[in-house]
Design a protein around this motif. Structure first.
Motif, PDB file in Angstrom:
ATOM      1  N   PRO A   1      33.635  41.383  20.278  1.00  0.00           N
ATOM      2  CA  PRO A   1      34.952  41.147  20.067  1.00  0.00           C
ATOM      3  C   PRO A   1      35.884  42.289  20.389  1.00  0.00           C
ATOM      4  O   PRO A   1      37.008  42.326  20.874  1.00  0.00           O
ATOM      5  CB  PRO A   1      35.468  40.629  18.772  1.00  0.00           C
ATOM      6  CG  PRO A   1      33.993  39.866  18.280  1.00  0.00           C
ATOM      7  CD  PRO A   1      32.850  40.633  19.165  1.00  0.00           C
TER       8      PRO A   1
ATOM      9  N   SER B   1      38.109  40.196  15.655  1.00  0.00           N
ATOM     10  CA  SER B   1      38.133  38.758  16.505  1.00  0.00           C
ATOM     11  C   SER B   1      39.499  38.072  16.213  1.00  0.00           C
ATOM     12  O   SER B   1      40.035  37.417  16.969  1.00  0.00           O
ATOM     13  CB  SER B   1      37.249  38.049  15.456  1.00  0.00           C
ATOM     14  OG  SER B   1      35.673  38.328  15.853  1.00  0.00           O
TER      15      SER B   1
ATOM     16  N   ASN C   1      33.124  35.736  15.717  1.00  0.00           N
ATOM     17  CA  ASN C   1      33.565  35.526  17.072  1.00  0.00           C
ATOM     18  C   ASN C   1      35.063  34.874  17.123  1.00  0.00           C
ATOM     19  O   ASN C   1      35.366  34.010  16.200  1.00  0.00           O
ATOM     20  CB  ASN C   1      32.654  34.812  17.929  1.00  0.00           C
ATOM     21  CG  ASN C   1      32.598  34.907  19.507  1.00  0.00           C
ATOM     22  OD1 ASN C   1      33.851  35.443  20.083  1.00  0.00           O
ATOM     23  ND2 ASN C   1      31.544  35.193  20.033  1.00  0.00           N
ATOM     24  N   VAL C   2      35.653  34.771  18.222  1.00  0.00           N
ATOM     25  CA  VAL C   2      37.013  34.045  18.361  1.00  0.00           C
ATOM     26  C   VAL C   2      36.900  32.580  17.887  1.00  0.00           C
ATOM     27  O   VAL C   2      37.633  32.109  17.497  1.00  0.00           O
ATOM     28  CB  VAL C   2      37.659  34.498  19.778  1.00  0.00           C
ATOM     29  CG1 VAL C   2      39.004  33.736  19.734  1.00  0.00           C
ATOM     30  CG2 VAL C   2      37.804  35.983  19.971  1.00  0.00           C
TER      31      VAL C   2
END
Length: 726
Positions: free
Chosen positions: A394, A443, A243-244
């Motif tokens: 994402p 991501s 994830n970011v």
């Protein structure tokens, strides 16, 4: 019309009431939080109603008798008729709740009605509804309570009010309250209401993680309680892919059962379209599915040729795969096909992209880039089935963010390709070049793209705010100008006066009155004094036959001249013109005192018989349409549904349209101001003119909800109808 814009109604400012408006005291960042959340909630409600029909139909199909079946059919009909009203009522209450934040009183913090029994409902029905709502609210708090607590804390810090989660407009209790109140006129039984509540939980409350995350991020970006740590990931599925904002371990995450359930349900819908990806090779041997790894190799091979293939209008991913499978089958001597699960993913992705590329809301220049993303999106969906069940995935977010950023695009060709177009082109090329089988690249690209668009958004929001301030100033000036016109007409109309005095009042003293009205308002002592000075001037140059009038004039003149000089000095009027007028005024007063016959006067007298209309620097704002539309006109209803931030497309000619965003609603002048995606003003329309353009199809509202999610839901709806037909 319900006012929910970021521009204060300026007709209230003219009566010195704007400073007391609750909306005027809401910080701009809070309005941005509200509008961003409203966009997601509107999308959730649309999903709810899109699926309610199918759900109620299935319930009717399983009904035990005709009476029960009729209940569900009547509910379907009632819901179709009242859907728009419920959606509008929900959002109006949501906007009102934000206005109410400035008036929140913790000493009167009664529970929302959603958490209280309805004394007018049957006790059993009331209890069932309350238990259902409490259960829904409890699940949200258990799941996303940490993020909600942070959001409430930030709202407290921003507003200086002791708000609690139960009265937070974004809290589950208030959202349920809005939904129940908006649907209170539905004539359905409790079992149907409980079904609608379950759908509300599934399509609206299920995404509170994103709702709170975006609200917290907006507030954090402006420095509201930056010391608070981000909320932890909500589901185990969030650990399935990078994830970011989180670091991932190298271990393979466990398969989430909910992901498998969602994909299994999708496979049931897709079963009827299988067989579209098969080699054209006759073989007596049984067909053998290729492995997922081999499928990814074939897709990676195709991916290398996407830039050339995407330029062709007839590019068909499934057809290209068929050709590759035929070659593989010939080479191996076996009939090789794609496995059911992989083919379902291929078919679903192909249909979603077909839907996206036919979407009128997507700029044509963006469609060419999106078409090149089909294979990378297919590969990530083959690798990770949560792509279909998780809106925060994402890869999905990257596609949605690209579409949102490019919503205001027009034609982007040659030199017109700006930095945003080039950045999106870089993202597409990077995926085509570097993405093999590691989804973490999405991501990385998402984080970079969000940083880029965040910077662009800040610049455009700054320009929009400056535009709103300027439009507010113009509107306030326009209101003051109209007030001055009324004062001049009340004082001059019907009077017979020297032309020089009429010219002085209209050209010079009107500016004094305008400045006074803008600075102090038309209820102030300063305004009254300046109007009184004008009335004294007009009286002083008229002939009076009685001796008392002469004595009054002698007593009046010194103070009148001082007031005139002071007013002209404050408005920076030309001193030479001032001196010339006072010399002429002295002569007029002498003749009045001598009671000379009007026929003997050097200056002729004129009767003021026409309305005085003051000139305005902004001729566009003065243009008013004389067309009147009925209150229930279709165009007016469409205008009323516009919110700040709504995207629209104006059809300029057969081949060109202008995409722009509503940046300001100036209610005092009835003006709607639109900007391009950079925040620059591109046009303005009056309310009636805009309504007429809606009615003749010269303008249409663009759907700015999440692109991939919108396309996926459309495809699933088509599949459900196909399955029912069979």
């Amino acid at each position: 019309m319900h006012n929910d814009g970021k521009v204060v109604p300026l007709h209230k400012a003219a009566t010195d009431q704007a400073n007391h408006s609750p909306l005027a005291r809401l910080p701009v960042i809070l309005l941005q939080v509200r509008d961003k959340a409203a966009q997601q909630l509107r999308h959730g409600l649309q999903e709810l109603f899109d699926n309610a029909d199918d759900t109620l139909f299935e319930m009717a199909d399983r009904a035990r008798n005709d009476v029960e079946q009729n209940i569900f059919f009547e509910a379907m009909r009632d819901l179709r008729l009242k859907r728009k009203n419920i959606e509008r009522g929900f959002l109006e209450q949501f906007f009102d709740a934000f206005v109410g934040l400035t008036q929140y009183d913790p000493t009167h913090n009664a529970l929302p009605h959603a958490l209280m029994y309805d004394e007018f409902a049957p006790r059993s029905d009331d209890m069932e509804r309350s238990v259902a709502v409490e259960t829904m609210v409890g699940r949200v708090l258990k799941r996303d309570g940490f993020a909600l607590d942070q959001l409430t804390a930030r709202l407290n810090a921003l507003l200086g009010n002791p708000l609690d989660d139960q009265h937070n407009p974004l809290g589950p209790a208030m959202l349920c309250e809005f939904f129940l109140q908006a649907g209170r006129n539905l004539g359905v039984e409790i079992k149907v209401k409980l079904i609608l509540l379950k759908l509300f939980e599934r399509y609206v409350l299920a995404d509170t993680e994103q709702l709170y995350a975006e609200a917290n991020q907006l507030l954090l970006a402006t420095g509201v309680l930056p010391e608070l740590k981000p909320a932890p990931a909500r589901r185990a599925i969030d650990r399935a892919i990078a994830n970011v904002s989180s670091e991932e371990s190298d271990d393979t995450p466990p398969v989430d059962e909910s992901v498998q359930e969602v994909f299994a349900a999708l496979q049931q819908l897709l079963a009827h379209v299988r067989g579209s990806v098969a080699p054209t090779l006759e073989s007596s041997a049984a067909a053998q599915p290729i492995s997922t790894r081999d499928l990814l190799r074939l897709l990676s091979h195709l991916q290398q040729y996407v830039p050339a293939l995407a330029a062709q209008d007839d590019f068909d991913l499934r057809n290209q795969l068929e050709q590759l499978l035929t070659r593989v089958s010939v080479r191996s001597g076996k009939s090789r096909i794609v496995g059911d699960a992989d083919e379902d993913v291929i078919n679903l992705i192909a249909m979603v992209f077909d839907c996206i590329l036919e979407d009128r809301n997507v700029p044509d220049s963006l469609k060419a880039l999106i078409a090149r993303l089909q294979i990378p999106m297919l590969k990530v969906a083959v690798l990770d089935k949560s792509f279909f069940s998780r809106s925060t995935h994402p890869a999905r977010r990257l596609l949605n963010e690209i579409a949102e950023a490019a919503m205001g695009w027009g034609d982007c060709d040659g030199e017109a390709r700006d930095s945003l177009y080039l950045r999106i082109e870089q993202v597409v090329q990077r995926l085509l070049t570097d993405f093999v089988d590691d989804p973490a690249i999405f991501s990385e690209l998402l984080a970079d793209f969000l940083a880029f668009t965040s910077d662009q958004r800040r610049r455009s929001e700054l320009l929009e705010q400056r535009l709103r301030d300027a439009e507010e100033g113009r509107a306030k000036t326009e209101l003051a100008r109209r007030r001055v016109e009324r004062a001049l007409n009340q004082a001059l109309l019907g009077k017979t006066l020297p032309p020089s005095v009429v010219t002085f009042v209209q050209d010079a003293w009107s500016k004094v009155l305008l400045l006074t009205c803008l600075k102090h308002g038309d209820q102030s002592a300063e305004w009254q004094a300046d109007v009184h000075t004008m009335e004294q001037l007009i009286w002083s140059v008229q002939r009076h036959d009685d001796a008392e009038s002469s004595l009054r004039l002698l007593a009046l003149v010194p103070g009148l001249l001082k007031s005139l000089r002071d007013g002209l000095t404050s408005s920076a009027f030309d001193p030479f013109a001032t001196s010339e007028f006072f010399s002429e005024l002295e002569g007029l007063h002498v003749r009045v005192l001598e009671r000379s016959d009007p026929a003997d006067q050097a200056s002729p007298m004129v009767e003021v018989s026409q309305q005085i209309i003051l000139q305005t620097a902004d001729e566009g704002s003065a243009a008013l349409t004389s067309v009147h539309l009925p209150r229930d006109a279709v165009g007016l209803r469409q205008v009323e549904q516009l919110r700040l931030g709504s995207w629209v497309a104006f059809q300029e000619d057969d081949d060109h349209s202008l995409r722009c965003k509503l940046a300001a609603i100036i209610e005092a002048t009835g003006k709607y101001v639109f900007v391009d995606r950079t925040g620059m003003k591109v046009l303005e329309r009056s309310r009636v003119t805009l309504a007429l353009e809606f009615e003749r199809g010269a303008v249409r509202t663009l759907d700015d909800t999440l692109l991939f999610d919108r396309a996926l839901e459309s495809v699933l709806g088509n599949l459900r109808r196909l399955n029912r037909a069979k």
